[in-house]
Enzyme design. Structure first.
Site, PDB file in Angstrom:
ATOM      1  CE  LYS A   1      -4.008   2.149   2.607  1.00 20.42           C
ATOM      2  NZ  LYS A   1      -4.715   1.635   3.563  1.00 20.42           N
TER       3      LYS A   1
ATOM      4  CB  SER B   1      -8.009   3.500   2.942  1.00 22.13           C
ATOM      5  OG  SER B   1      -7.243   2.816   4.117  1.00 22.13           O
TER       6      SER B   1
ATOM      7  CB  SER C   1      -7.982   1.095   5.927  1.00 20.62           C
ATOM      8  OG  SER C   1      -8.730   1.564   5.430  1.00 20.62           O
TER       9      SER C   1
HETATM   10  N1  GLN Z   1     -12.854   4.199   6.756  1.00 17.44           N
HETATM   11  C1  GLN Z   1     -12.349   3.850   7.818  1.00 17.44           C
HETATM   12  C2  GLN Z   1     -11.814   5.629   7.189  1.00 17.44           C
HETATM   13  O1  GLN Z   1     -12.114   6.309   6.585  1.00 17.44           O
HETATM   14  C3  GLN Z   1     -11.083   3.438   7.899  1.00 17.44           C
HETATM   15  C4  GLN Z   1      -9.774   3.751   7.325  1.00 17.44           C
HETATM   16  C5  GLN Z   1      -8.960   3.196   7.573  1.00 17.44           C
HETATM   17  O2  GLN Z   1      -8.925   2.477   8.373  1.00 17.44           O
HETATM   18  N2  GLN Z   1      -7.387   3.722   7.848  1.00 17.44           N
HETATM   19  O3  GLN Z   1     -11.891   6.456   8.223  1.00 17.44           O
END
Ligand code: GLN
Length: 491
Positions: free
Chosen positions: A76, A151, A175
């Site tokens: 990532k 994400s 994420s």
């Molecule tokens: N979807 C969650 C957010 O928007 C989690 C993001 C993450 O775990 N980096 O913050």
């Protein structure tokens, strides 16, 4: 032939049926053929990966093997690899090269893993659909009209699309787990502190965790044996011994106490997801597991607490992107010209430095990142700190004590990973609140710091697999892997 799991590739390598170079070449062909369609990799390190593979092959010929030799990984683009771009899918860091390796990268490389490229994600890991990337949305390889989740959507999609054996993601509120569920792969968010964060670009430091995606629980176990462990460069990494995770797989489930928290199966959960999970629970019971319903009463406050605390931490972490120290810088000549013009109009004098901050941050960050910086600045501001930030900290403790209490009664919790199957691209981009709600079952693990594993089970009428989440005690990844492996084999 790429061998979808590393375990299979490893057997083929040991039988001299393939080479590290052949594995890399084959993944590169898939990337060349399909990457444009899904927008998964932001950078592909063709030469670096091939060279490392050739080196590993020559070492193996001389009898110097390494535990992960031949494991081809996507990373990532929030994790630093020395001398490679780390963009965080943001205009702010587009073109910025890492000065050092993240600890996980150094450890994996040492173990023989090959990094094939950096995967797309939501900007600075903020999002649930991968539509917040400066480089465009990632598409779900199972159906390109749908989101892969976020994400770490690029990492989950890279594994699902057969572009690497496994991938690294980061999980601050889901994420890793939500995209794993949406793409039908295995994803693990380790215990907070289990894996070093050194070299992970910070979003919310008391929540962030690095973890793996793969096709099988066995591959995840293999990776965790290398990823886990204390690191002097990360003061929050824990001095807890790392088990041989692969050895626990295949053990009996007899007498295992599995908890079903009522709050995770209530209103808002898609009926077909519920049905698929109930089928799995029935099979686990037939294997001798004890199923217990229980209550975790503070679950409903998870989303609100998460968004107060993580935006507060983000507003502080992201203050370093000022247009001076790294990354994107607004055009100084344009700023000077605009200021000179303002002076001729008799407007109040602004400093060039202040305008440089404002313009760089205005242009360098995307909408969602700016929304969170503003929210976070607001909840930390002197008049509101007690009402929002301090209160949310207290609720975080309550959520954690829900877990402590649950783990007095059961060994592991079984929940849905997401309330719905993947949604079509563009369907939630106008409604941030609705987007935030897709994390309802995942944010609690980060608030409490406990580990969470998502495995694909069954099939949803939409054609997508269903993600099942297992939550465990702090540092009990081994049990999650054991149960997750059994669940996948049962379903
Ligand atoms: N979807 C969650 C957010 O928007 C989690 C993001 C993450 O775990 N980096 O913050």
């Amino acid at each position: 032939m790429t061998y979808s799991t590393f375990a299979d590739a490893r057997r083929a390598l040991d039988a001299d049926e393939t080479s590290c170079e052949a594995l890399v070449s084959s993944f590169l062909e898939t990337i060349d053929a399909d990457n444009d369609r899904y927008n998964i990799f932001l950078q592909v390190d063709r030469e670096g990966a091939l060279n490392h593979a050739r080196y590993l092959d020559s070492q193996r010929k001389r009898g110097h093997d390494r535990p992960l030799a031949g494991l081809v990984l996507g990373v990532k683009d929030v994790i630093c690899i020395k001398d490679r771009e780390v963009s965080c899918a943001s205009r702010m860091l587009h073109g910025f090269e890492s000065l050092y390796d993240a600890t996980v990268i150094a450890k994996l490389r040492d173990a023989g893993a090959i990094f094939i490229g950096k995967t797309n994600c939501d900007e600075f890991a903020m999002g649930s659909s991968n539509e917040n990337s400066y480089f465009g949305a990632v598409r779900n390889p199972l159906n390109p009209d749908y989101v892969p989740g976020g994400s770490s959507g690029g990492s989950a999609a890279a594994v699902a699309a057969g572009m690497c054996h496994a991938a690294l993601g980061s999980d601050t509120g889901g994420s890793i787990r939500q995209p794993a569920a949406f793409c039908g792969v295995v994803g693990l968010k380790p215990t907070y502190g289990r894996v070093s964060r050194y070299g992970l670009v910070a979003y919310a430091s008391s929540f962030d965790c690095i973890g793996p995606f793969a096709h099988s629980v066995e591959d995840v176990a293999w990776l965790m044996e290398v990823l886990a462990g204390q690191d002097p460069a990360d003061a929050t990494s824990a001095p807890v011994p790392v088990p041989a995770y692969r050895e626990v797989l295949g053990g009996s489930l007899h007498g295992l106490r599995i908890g079903l928290p009522r709050e995770y199966f209530g209103e808002g959960l898609d009926a077909d997801i519920r049905r698929v999970l109930e089928e799995v629970v029935g099979k686990l019971e037939a294997q001798g597991a004890e199923i217990k319903e229980l209550s975790m009463p503070h679950t409903d406050y998870g989303i609100a607490t998460y968004y107060v605390l993580t935006t507060a931490e983000a507003s502080s972490n992201l203050s370093r992107y000022d247009g001076v120290r790294y990354g994107y810088r607004a055009d100084l000549d344009e700023i000077r010209a605009a200021l000179a013009e303002a002076r001729t109009r008799g407007e109040a004098e602004q400093s060039v430095l202040r305008e440089l901050y404002v313009e760089s941050r205005t242009d360098g960050f995307g909408e969602e990142v700016k929304r969170r910086i503003m929210l976070g600045t607001y909840v930390l501001s002197s008049g509101y700190y007690e009402a929002y930030y301090a209160k949310a900290q207290r609720v975080r403790t309550l959520i954690r004590s829900d877990f402590d209490r649950a783990f007095e009664e059961v060994d592991v919790l079984l929940t849905p990973a997401t309330p719905t199957p993947p949604f079509p691209l563009g369907s939630k981009t106008d409604n941030p609140l609705e987007m935030y709600l897709s994390d309802i079952y995942t944010v609690t693990a980060n608030l409490a710091g406990v580990p969470g594993l998502v495995v694909p089970v069954g099939e949803h009428p939409s054609g997508f697999p269903v993600g099942l989440q297992l939550l465990g005690r702090h540092f009990d990844e081994a049990l999650l892997l054991q149960v997750g492996d059994a669940v996948m084999k049962l379903s």
